[in-house]
Design a protein around this motif. Structure first.
Motif, PDB file in Angstrom:
ATOM      1  N   ARG A  87       0.854  -1.191   0.000  1.00 19.93           N
ATOM      2  CA  ARG A  87       0.000   0.000   0.000  1.00 19.93           C
ATOM      3  C   ARG A  87       0.889   1.241   0.000  1.00 19.93           C
ATOM      4  N   SER A  88       0.717   2.074  -1.009  1.00 21.54           N
ATOM      5  CA  SER A  88       1.565   3.253  -1.155  1.00 21.54           C
ATOM      6  C   SER A  88       1.104   4.361  -0.212  1.00 21.54           C
ATOM      7  N   THR A  89       1.810   5.470  -0.237  1.00 20.35           N
ATOM      8  CA  THR A  89       1.469   6.593   0.634  1.00 20.35           C
ATOM      9  C   THR A  89       0.148   7.243   0.249  1.00 20.35           C
ATOM     10  N   LEU A 119       1.125  -3.892   7.888  1.00 23.68           N
ATOM     11  CA  LEU A 119      -0.072  -3.187   8.331  1.00 23.68           C
ATOM     12  C   LEU A 119      -1.227  -4.138   8.631  1.00 23.68           C
ATOM     13  N   LYS A 120      -1.290  -5.252   7.897  1.00 24.06           N
ATOM     14  CA  LYS A 120      -2.408  -6.186   8.068  1.00 24.06           C
ATOM     15  C   LYS A 120      -1.918  -7.608   7.856  1.00 24.06           C
ATOM     16  N   VAL A 121      -2.376  -8.510   8.723  1.00 25.46           N
ATOM     17  CA  VAL A 121      -2.016  -9.927   8.655  1.00 25.46           C
ATOM     18  C   VAL A 121      -3.309 -10.739   8.699  1.00 25.46           C
ATOM     19  N   VAL A 122      -3.509 -11.603   7.711  1.00 24.72           N
ATOM     20  CA  VAL A 122      -4.717 -12.429   7.644  1.00 24.72           C
ATOM     21  C   VAL A 122      -4.293 -13.888   7.485  1.00 24.72           C
ATOM     22  N   TYR A 123      -4.640 -14.715   8.476  1.00 29.28           N
ATOM     23  CA  TYR A 123      -4.397 -16.155   8.411  1.00 29.28           C
ATOM     24  C   TYR A 123      -5.698 -16.859   8.016  1.00 29.28           C
ATOM     25  N   GLU A 124      -5.579 -17.853   7.156  1.00 29.30           N
ATOM     26  CA  GLU A 124      -6.706 -18.730   6.823  1.00 29.30           C
ATOM     27  C   GLU A 124      -6.251 -20.167   7.041  1.00 29.30           C
ATOM     28  N   ILE A 125      -6.897 -20.846   7.986  1.00 27.44           N
ATOM     29  CA  ILE A 125      -6.480 -22.185   8.396  1.00 27.44           C
ATOM     30  C   ILE A 125      -7.606 -23.160   8.083  1.00 27.44           C
ATOM     31  N   ARG A 126      -7.273 -24.220   7.370  1.00 26.78           N
ATOM     32  CA  ARG A 126      -8.247 -25.251   7.014  1.00 26.78           C
ATOM     33  C   ARG A 126      -7.980 -26.499   7.849  1.00 26.78           C
ATOM     34  N   PHE A 127      -9.068 -27.107   8.326  1.00 25.93           N
ATOM     35  CA  PHE A 127      -8.949 -28.280   9.184  1.00 25.93           C
ATOM     36  C   PHE A 127      -9.911 -29.362   8.714  1.00 25.93           C
ATOM     37  N   GLY A 128      -9.625 -30.600   9.111  1.00 23.75           N
ATOM     38  CA  GLY A 128     -10.423 -31.744   8.706  1.00 23.75           C
ATOM     39  C   GLY A 128     -11.507 -32.084   9.711  1.00 23.75           C
ATOM     40  N   LEU A 138      -1.434 -17.361   4.363  1.00 23.86           N
ATOM     41  CA  LEU A 138      -1.197 -16.055   4.973  1.00 23.86           C
ATOM     42  C   LEU A 138      -1.256 -14.980   3.896  1.00 23.86           C
ATOM     43  N   SER A 139      -1.967 -13.895   4.197  1.00 22.73           N
ATOM     44  CA  SER A 139      -2.010 -12.723   3.323  1.00 22.73           C
ATOM     45  C   SER A 139      -1.513 -11.519   4.111  1.00 22.73           C
ATOM     46  N   LEU A 140      -0.673 -10.719   3.474  1.00 19.47           N
ATOM     47  CA  LEU A 140      -0.055  -9.576   4.143  1.00 19.47           C
ATOM     48  C   LEU A 140      -0.309  -8.302   3.359  1.00 19.47           C
ATOM     49  N   VAL A 141      -0.451  -7.216   4.093  1.00 21.72           N
ATOM     50  CA  VAL A 141      -0.500  -5.881   3.509  1.00 21.72           C
ATOM     51  C   VAL A 141       0.638  -5.078   4.129  1.00 21.72           C
ATOM     52  N   LEU A 142       1.562  -4.637   3.282  1.00 22.11           N
ATOM     53  CA  LEU A 142       2.684  -3.816   3.717  1.00 22.11           C
ATOM     54  C   LEU A 142       2.427  -2.368   3.320  1.00 22.11           C
ATOM     55  N   GLY A 143       3.088  -1.460   4.009  1.00 25.23           N
ATOM     56  CA  GLY A 143       2.869  -0.060   3.690  1.00 25.23           C
ATOM     57  C   GLY A 143       3.952   0.830   4.258  1.00 25.23           C
ATOM     58  N   ALA A 149       2.318  10.147  11.684  1.00 27.47           N
ATOM     59  CA  ALA A 149       1.113   9.316  11.776  1.00 27.47           C
ATOM     60  C   ALA A 149       1.181   8.301  12.906  1.00 27.47           C
ATOM     61  N   LEU A 150       2.222   8.347  13.740  1.00 25.12           N
ATOM     62  CA  LEU A 150       2.329   7.416  14.856  1.00 25.12           C
ATOM     63  C   LEU A 150       1.293   7.751  15.927  1.00 25.12           C
ATOM     64  N   PRO A 151       0.836   6.760  16.730  1.00 20.28           N
ATOM     65  CA  PRO A 151       1.268   5.369  16.766  1.00 20.28           C
ATOM     66  C   PRO A 151       0.750   4.554  15.580  1.00 20.28           C
ATOM     67  N   LEU A 152       1.456   3.471  15.279  1.00 16.41           N
ATOM     68  CA  LEU A 152       1.117   2.602  14.159  1.00 16.41           C
ATOM     69  C   LEU A 152      -0.048   1.693  14.533  1.00 16.41           C
ATOM     70  N   GLN A 153      -1.011   1.568  13.624  1.00 15.60           N
ATOM     71  CA  GLN A 153      -2.130   0.646  13.814  1.00 15.60           C
ATOM     72  C   GLN A 153      -1.937  -0.574  12.926  1.00 15.60           C
ATOM     73  N   GLN A 154      -2.096  -1.760  13.519  1.00 22.06           N
ATOM     74  CA  GLN A 154      -1.976  -3.017  12.788  1.00 22.06           C
ATOM     75  C   GLN A 154      -3.255  -3.826  12.947  1.00 22.06           C
ATOM     76  N   ASP A 155      -3.606  -4.544  11.878  1.00 19.52           N
ATOM     77  CA  ASP A 155      -4.832  -5.342  11.837  1.00 19.52           C
ATOM     78  C   ASP A 155      -4.447  -6.813  11.732  1.00 19.52           C
ATOM     79  N   PHE A 156      -4.997  -7.658  12.623  1.00 20.13           N
ATOM     80  CA  PHE A 156      -4.700  -9.085  12.639  1.00 20.13           C
ATOM     81  C   PHE A 156      -6.006  -9.872  12.572  1.00 20.13           C
ATOM     82  N   GLN A 157      -6.041 -10.878  11.694  1.00 17.67           N
ATOM     83  CA  GLN A 157      -7.239 -11.699  11.532  1.00 17.67           C
ATOM     84  C   GLN A 157      -6.838 -13.154  11.365  1.00 17.67           C
ATOM     85  N   VAL A 158      -7.696 -14.049  11.859  1.00 17.32           N
ATOM     86  CA  VAL A 158      -7.538 -15.481  11.630  1.00 17.32           C
ATOM     87  C   VAL A 158      -8.928 -16.068  11.436  1.00 17.32           C
ATOM     88  N   SER A 159      -9.072 -16.917  10.421  1.00 14.12           N
ATOM     89  CA  SER A 159     -10.351 -17.575  10.144  1.00 14.12           C
ATOM     90  C   SER A 159     -10.095 -19.051   9.894  1.00 14.12           C
TER      91      SER A 159
END
Length: 381
Positions: A87-89, A119-128, A138-143, A149-159
Motif C-alpha cells: 500500500r503506497s502513501t 499493516l495487516k495480517v490475515v491467516y486462513e487455516i483449514r482443518f479436517g 497467509l495474506s499480508l499488507v505492507l505499507g 502518523a504514529l502510533p502505528l495501527q496493525q490489523d490481525f485476523q484469523v479464520s
C-alpha cells in the motif's frame, strides 16, 4: 494450536491483540476454531525500530510452523504466503511478486518515513473432520509509516474453514445483516432457487493492480468485493494488442467483471438460497455488440446501495440495489489522448448508504375512560 520451533521445541500460536489498552500484546494466544479479528497500536521510535522491531517485518509472520495436531510428534503444516500487497502513501495497492522464501524487510527511505511495514495480517487455516490442521495460508499488507502518523495501527485476523469430503460448509457474511469487511454473497438463479458457488473464483470480485499493469496478462489475481469498503484498481492496454477489437473487448469485459460473475447478490449476509426474492439482480444496460468502429470497455463501476433495516437499537445492513456502469471508448484507439501507446482501464466499487434518518416511534398517550358514581365528590360539591 501448537507451533514448532527451529530447534524442535513447541510453542503456542500467537495473534497480537489489544490488552487493557489499545497497545498490541504480542503474547496473546489465538483460540482454535474461533475466528478472530483485532486492531491494535504500537508506539515507535521510527529511526530505531524501523529495521529492528520484529513485529514490523513480514518475517515474524511467515516463519511460523504450525503442528497438525496436539502432540509434538504431529506433522508440520507449511504456511503458504498467498499474497503480499504493498500500500503506497496515497493508499493505492499493488501486489508484489515474490519468489518462494523471498521477503521484504522494513527500511528507512527518509528520516521520518519507514517503508515495507506490516499493516495487516490475515491467516486462513483449514482443518479436517477430526480437527487436524490440513493447510494454512497467509495474506499480508505492507505499507509506509510516517513519524507524524504514529502510533502505528496493525490489523490481525484469523479464520478457520472446514474441509470435508461430504457436504461443503457454507459461510455467511452476516446474521442477518452484512458485516463490514465480509465478502458479498452472490449466486445464479435456477429453477429451484439460487445456486451459490463455494469457489472464490465465482464470487463478485475486482482485479488487483499488478506490477506490470497489463490487462491481458494470463490469470490476473482478483480480490472479492468486501461489504462497506470502496475500492479502485486498474490496468493498461497496449494499443498494439487491440488489433482484433471484438476479441479484446470481450477479454477486457471478463477482466473487469470476472470470468464467471454471478448475476444476483444476496440482500442480507445470510439470505437463504431457497428464497430468490431475497436476492438482488445486478442491473446493467451495457451490451457488447459488434460495430464497425472499435468500441472497448475502458471503465466499470459498481454502485451498491444499502440501507439500515430493523430495530433502531440494532440495525442490520441490507443491500437494496446493485448497478453496473460501463464506459466505452467509441473513438479509434490509435487516436488516444496525447498520442500515447497505452489505454488505461479502470475498475471501481462504491457503497452508498440510502437510509433515511432514524426516528424513534412513540405510542399515543392512552385515554382514561373513568366512570365514577354521581355522588363521588359529595359533600364537597
Amino acid at each position: 494450536m501448537l507451533t514448532a520451533g527451529q530447534s524442535g521445541q513447541t510453542g503456542v500460536f500467537l495473534l497480537p491483540a489489544p490488552g487493557l489498552t489499545a497497545h498490541c500484546v504480542d503474547s496473546s494466544p489465538a483460540a482454535f476454531l474461533k475466528d478472530q479479528s483485532s486492531v491494535c497500536s504500537r508506539r515507535l521510535v521510527l529511526d530505531q525500530d524501523c529495521g529492528s522491531l520484529p513485529a514490523l517485518s513480514m518475517d515474524a509472520y511467515t516463519s511460523i510452523r504450525l503442528l497438525a495436531g496436539k502432540n509434538q510428534e504431529a506433522a508440520v503444516v507449511p504456511l503458504e504466503v498467498s499474497s503480499v500487497v504493498l500500500r503506497s502513501t496515497d493508499n493505492t495497492e499493488t501486489e508484489l511478486k515474490l519468489s518462494a522464501g523471498q521477503t521484504v524487510r522494513p527500511s528507512l527511505t527518509e528520516p521520518t518515513l519507514c517503508a515495507n511495514v506490516v499493516l495487516k495480517v490475515v491467516y486462513e487455516i483449514r482443518f479436517g473432520p477430526a480437527g487436524e490442521l490440513l493447510k494454512a495460508s497467509l495474506s499480508l499488507v505492507l505499507g509506509f509509516v510516517r513519524e507524524a502518523a504514529l502510533p502505528l495501527q496493525q490489523d490481525f485476523q484469523v479464520s478457520y474453514l472446514q474441509e470435508d469430503a461430504g457436504e461443503a460448509v457454507v459461510r455467511h457474511s452476516g446474521n442477518p445483516g452484512y458485516v463490514v469487511g465480509m465478502p458479498l454473497v452472490s449466486g445464479t438463479k435456477t429453477a429451484e432457487g439460487i445456486s451459490r458457488s463455494l469457489d472464490p473464483a465465482d464470487w463478485l470480485s475486482v482485479p488487483l493492480s499488478s506490477e506490470d499493469q497489463d490487462c491481458l496478462r494470463p490469470s490476473p489475481r482478483r480480490s472479492p468485493l468486501l461489504f462497506g469498503l470502496d475500492s479502485a484498481s486498474g490496468c493498461t492496454l497496449r494499443l498494439e494488442d487491440a488489433a482484433n477489437c471484438s476479441l479484446v473487448s470481450r477479454l477486457l469485459l471478463d477482466v473487469l467483471r470476472g470470468p464467471r460473475r454471478p448475476p444476483f447478490v444476496a440482500s442480507f449476509g445470510n439470505s437463504a438460497v431457497e428464497n430468490p426474492l431475497d436476492w438482488v439482480p445486478i442491473k446493467s444496460s451495457f451490451l457488447l455488440e459488434d460495430t464497425p468502429s472499435c468500441s472497448i470497455p475502458v471503465s466499470l463501476h459498481l454502485e451498491i446501495r444499502w440501507t439500515k433495516y430493523g430495530s433502531l437499537v440494532n440495525p442490520q445492513a441490507q443491500i437494496v440495489s446493485v448497478t453496473e456502469v460501463v464506459q466505452t471508448n467509441s473513438s479509434s484507439l490509435l487516436q488516444a489522448p496525447g498520442g500515447g501507446s497505452l489505454q488505461p482501464i479502470s475498475s471501481s466499487v462504491s457503497f452508498i448508504p440510502v437510509s433515511a434518518a432514524a426516528q424513534p416511534g412513540y405510542r399515543a398517550t392512552p385515554t382514561i375512560d373513568a366512570k365514577l358514581p354521581f355522588d363521588f365528590f359529595l359533600p364537597f360539591v
